[in-house]
Scaffold this motif. Structure first.
Motif, PDB file in Angstrom:
ATOM      1  N   THR A 144      45.745  50.753  35.444  1.00  0.00           N
ATOM      2  CA  THR A 144      44.325  50.843  35.092  1.00  0.00           C
ATOM      3  C   THR A 144      44.032  50.378  33.666  1.00  0.00           C
ATOM      4  O   THR A 144      42.876  50.278  33.290  1.00  0.00           O
ATOM      5  CB  THR A 144      43.819  52.287  35.269  1.00  0.00           C
ATOM      6  OG1 THR A 144      44.604  53.155  34.441  1.00  0.00           O
ATOM      7  CG2 THR A 144      43.918  52.728  36.720  1.00  0.00           C
ATOM      8  N   LEU A 145      45.071  50.070  32.892  1.00  0.00           N
ATOM      9  CA  LEU A 145      44.864  49.650  31.503  1.00  0.00           C
ATOM     10  C   LEU A 145      44.031  48.379  31.422  1.00  0.00           C
ATOM     11  O   LEU A 145      43.061  48.309  30.666  1.00  0.00           O
ATOM     12  CB  LEU A 145      46.202  49.447  30.791  1.00  0.00           C
ATOM     13  CG  LEU A 145      46.084  49.063  29.316  1.00  0.00           C
ATOM     14  CD1 LEU A 145      45.577  50.240  28.502  1.00  0.00           C
ATOM     15  CD2 LEU A 145      47.415  48.583  28.779  1.00  0.00           C
ATOM     16  N   GLU A 146      44.369  47.371  32.205  1.00  0.00           N
ATOM     17  CA  GLU A 146      43.630  46.111  32.163  1.00  0.00           C
ATOM     18  C   GLU A 146      42.197  46.293  32.648  1.00  0.00           C
ATOM     19  O   GLU A 146      41.274  45.666  32.119  1.00  0.00           O
ATOM     20  CB  GLU A 146      44.358  45.029  32.950  1.00  0.00           C
ATOM     21  CG  GLU A 146      45.593  44.531  32.214  1.00  0.00           C
ATOM     22  CD  GLU A 146      46.180  43.262  32.795  1.00  0.00           C
ATOM     23  OE1 GLU A 146      45.409  42.428  33.299  1.00  0.00           O
ATOM     24  OE2 GLU A 146      47.401  43.123  32.730  1.00  0.00           O
ATOM     25  N   GLU A 147      42.004  47.157  33.625  1.00  0.00           N
ATOM     26  CA  GLU A 147      40.654  47.438  34.120  1.00  0.00           C
ATOM     27  C   GLU A 147      39.796  48.069  33.012  1.00  0.00           C
ATOM     28  O   GLU A 147      38.648  47.678  32.795  1.00  0.00           O
ATOM     29  CB  GLU A 147      40.746  48.388  35.319  1.00  0.00           C
ATOM     30  CG  GLU A 147      39.427  48.770  35.927  1.00  0.00           C
ATOM     31  CD  GLU A 147      39.636  49.719  37.109  1.00  0.00           C
ATOM     32  OE1 GLU A 147      38.960  50.758  37.119  1.00  0.00           O
ATOM     33  OE2 GLU A 147      40.461  49.418  37.988  1.00  0.00           O
ATOM     34  N   THR A 148      40.381  49.026  32.290  1.00  0.00           N
ATOM     35  CA  THR A 148      39.663  49.657  31.180  1.00  0.00           C
ATOM     36  C   THR A 148      39.420  48.644  30.069  1.00  0.00           C
ATOM     37  O   THR A 148      38.343  48.623  29.469  1.00  0.00           O
ATOM     38  CB  THR A 148      40.446  50.866  30.634  1.00  0.00           C
ATOM     39  OG1 THR A 148      40.716  51.768  31.698  1.00  0.00           O
ATOM     40  CG2 THR A 148      39.665  51.585  29.546  1.00  0.00           C
ATOM     41  N   ALA A 149      40.411  47.803  29.789  1.00  0.00           N
ATOM     42  CA  ALA A 149      40.249  46.778  28.756  1.00  0.00           C
ATOM     43  C   ALA A 149      39.065  45.867  29.093  1.00  0.00           C
ATOM     44  O   ALA A 149      38.218  45.586  28.229  1.00  0.00           O
ATOM     45  CB  ALA A 149      41.534  45.970  28.612  1.00  0.00           C
ATOM     46  N   LYS A 150      38.984  45.421  30.323  1.00  0.00           N
ATOM     47  CA  LYS A 150      37.877  44.543  30.737  1.00  0.00           C
ATOM     48  C   LYS A 150      36.525  45.232  30.540  1.00  0.00           C
ATOM     49  O   LYS A 150      35.550  44.604  30.143  1.00  0.00           O
ATOM     50  CB  LYS A 150      38.043  44.113  32.191  1.00  0.00           C
ATOM     51  CG  LYS A 150      39.126  43.090  32.382  1.00  0.00           C
ATOM     52  CD  LYS A 150      39.267  42.710  33.846  1.00  0.00           C
ATOM     53  CE  LYS A 150      40.469  41.790  34.036  1.00  0.00           C
ATOM     54  NZ  LYS A 150      40.698  41.461  35.432  1.00  0.00           N
ATOM     55  N   LYS A 151      36.488  46.531  30.815  1.00  0.00           N
ATOM     56  CA  LYS A 151      35.256  47.308  30.639  1.00  0.00           C
ATOM     57  C   LYS A 151      34.740  47.202  29.200  1.00  0.00           C
ATOM     58  O   LYS A 151      33.536  47.203  28.963  1.00  0.00           O
ATOM     59  CB  LYS A 151      35.550  48.779  30.995  1.00  0.00           C
ATOM     60  CG  LYS A 151      34.430  49.737  30.761  1.00  0.00           C
ATOM     61  CD  LYS A 151      34.891  51.139  31.180  1.00  0.00           C
ATOM     62  CE  LYS A 151      33.918  52.216  30.766  1.00  0.00           C
ATOM     63  NZ  LYS A 151      34.411  53.560  31.141  1.00  0.00           N
ATOM     64  N   TYR A 152      35.668  47.080  28.239  1.00  0.00           N
ATOM     65  CA  TYR A 152      35.305  46.997  26.826  1.00  0.00           C
ATOM     66  C   TYR A 152      35.414  45.572  26.271  1.00  0.00           C
ATOM     67  O   TYR A 152      35.447  45.380  25.053  1.00  0.00           O
ATOM     68  CB  TYR A 152      36.152  47.978  26.006  1.00  0.00           C
ATOM     69  CG  TYR A 152      35.811  49.404  26.343  1.00  0.00           C
ATOM     70  CD1 TYR A 152      34.639  49.983  25.870  1.00  0.00           C
ATOM     71  CD2 TYR A 152      36.621  50.153  27.188  1.00  0.00           C
ATOM     72  CE1 TYR A 152      34.306  51.286  26.198  1.00  0.00           C
ATOM     73  CE2 TYR A 152      36.292  51.461  27.528  1.00  0.00           C
ATOM     74  CZ  TYR A 152      35.121  52.011  27.039  1.00  0.00           C
ATOM     75  OH  TYR A 152      34.789  53.295  27.379  1.00  0.00           O
ATOM     76  N   GLY A 153      35.465  44.571  27.148  1.00  0.00           N
ATOM     77  CA  GLY A 153      35.471  43.190  26.709  1.00  0.00           C
ATOM     78  C   GLY A 153      36.771  42.715  26.112  1.00  0.00           C
ATOM     79  O   GLY A 153      36.805  41.781  25.317  1.00  0.00           O
ATOM     80  N   ILE A 154      37.871  43.361  26.488  1.00  0.00           N
ATOM     81  CA  ILE A 154      39.194  43.016  25.950  1.00  0.00           C
ATOM     82  C   ILE A 154      39.998  42.309  27.034  1.00  0.00           C
ATOM     83  O   ILE A 154      40.107  42.810  28.154  1.00  0.00           O
ATOM     84  CB  ILE A 154      39.960  44.269  25.483  1.00  0.00           C
ATOM     85  CG1 ILE A 154      39.137  45.026  24.433  1.00  0.00           C
ATOM     86  CG2 ILE A 154      41.340  43.906  24.960  1.00  0.00           C
ATOM     87  CD1 ILE A 154      39.646  46.420  24.146  1.00  0.00           C
ATOM     88  N   GLU A 155      40.544  41.155  26.710  1.00  0.00           N
ATOM     89  CA  GLU A 155      41.436  40.431  27.615  1.00  0.00           C
ATOM     90  C   GLU A 155      42.862  40.575  27.100  1.00  0.00           C
ATOM     91  O   GLU A 155      43.159  40.165  25.983  1.00  0.00           O
ATOM     92  CB  GLU A 155      41.086  38.948  27.644  1.00  0.00           C
ATOM     93  CG  GLU A 155      39.728  38.617  28.214  1.00  0.00           C
ATOM     94  CD  GLU A 155      39.452  37.127  28.087  1.00  0.00           C
ATOM     95  OE1 GLU A 155      40.265  36.320  28.561  1.00  0.00           O
ATOM     96  OE2 GLU A 155      38.408  36.800  27.480  1.00  0.00           O
ATOM     97  N   ILE A 156      43.736  41.161  27.931  1.00  0.00           N
ATOM     98  CA  ILE A 156      45.154  41.275  27.569  1.00  0.00           C
ATOM     99  C   ILE A 156      45.844  40.025  28.093  1.00  0.00           C
ATOM    100  O   ILE A 156      45.817  39.762  29.291  1.00  0.00           O
ATOM    101  CB  ILE A 156      45.758  42.565  28.133  1.00  0.00           C
ATOM    102  CG1 ILE A 156      45.018  43.772  27.535  1.00  0.00           C
ATOM    103  CG2 ILE A 156      47.259  42.626  27.818  1.00  0.00           C
ATOM    104  CD1 ILE A 156      45.410  45.106  28.129  1.00  0.00           C
TER     105      ILE A 156
END
Length: 158
Positions: A144-156
Motif C-alpha cells: 500500500t506504500l505506492e498507493e499512499t504515495a500516489k495519493k500525495y503526488g509522490i512517484e516512487i
C-alpha cells in the motif's frame, strides 16, 4: 509545550507529534493546518546508512536543511554533499533521493512548499513511543506504500 496564538505558533524540541517511519524519527513542527497550507516542516533524525528511494514529488517543492551529520543527495543529474549548514532545494517534478553517509545519524529539517507532503509520513508512520530512533524498524507495508504515495503526488521510481 507547543504554543499556538492567533496564527503565530512555536514548537520546541520534542513538542511536536513524533513518528517512526521505517528507521527514522520524524517530529512534525508545522502542518498545513498550522500554516494555512503555506508550508509544512518536519525535523527528521536518520541513522547512518539510511537511504530514501529515488522519487519525485509532484505537488510541492522540498527544502532540506542539514543540522547534523552528512548526506549525499542525488537531485536530477546533480550530486550534492550535504553537511551541517547546507540547504538543498528540490523543485517539484525532479527525481531525487539521499543517503546518510558516515557513522553518525543525520538531523535534517524538511520543508514542503506548499504543505501536504508531511501527511504522507504521518499516514504511513506509527506514533513514536520515545523521542529517539526506533530500535526495531517500523517496516511500511509495501503493497500500500505506492498507493499512499500516489495519493500525495509522490512517484516512487526505485
Amino acid at each position: 509545550m507547543a504554543q499556538r496564538m492567533n496564527n503565530a505558533f512555536s514548537v520546541g524540541r520534542g513538542e511536536g507529534d513524533a513518528y517512526w517511519f521505517n528507521i527514522t524519527l520524524m517530529e512534525v513542527k508545522a502542518t498545513g493546518e498550522d500554516t494555512n497550507g503555506v508550508f509544512s516542516l518536519l525535523e527528521e533524525l536518520h541513522p547512518p546508512g539510511c537511504e530514501t528511494p529515488l522519487h519525485v514529488n509532484n505537488n510541492e517543492e522540498i527544502t532540506y536543511y542539514i543540522q547534523e551529520g552528512e548526506l549525499a543527495f542525488s537531485v536530477g543529474e546533480k550530486t550534492i554533499r550535504g553537511i551541517p549548514g547546507t540547504c538543498v532545494y528540490v523543485p517539484r517534478h525532479i527525481k531525487h533521493k539521499f543517503k546518510v553517509e558516515g557513522s553518525s545519524p543525520a538531523k535534517v529539517l524538511t520543508m514542503f512548499t506548499p504543505a501536504g507532503g508531511e501527511q504522507f509520513f504521518v499516514e504511513r508512520s506509527v506514533p513514536a513511543a520515545e523521542y529517539e530512533l526506533p530500535t526495531v524498524p517500523v517496516k511500511p507495508n509495501m503493497d500500500t506504500l505506492e498507493e499512499t504515495a500516489k495519493k500525495y503526488g509522490i512517484e516512487i521510481l526505485e
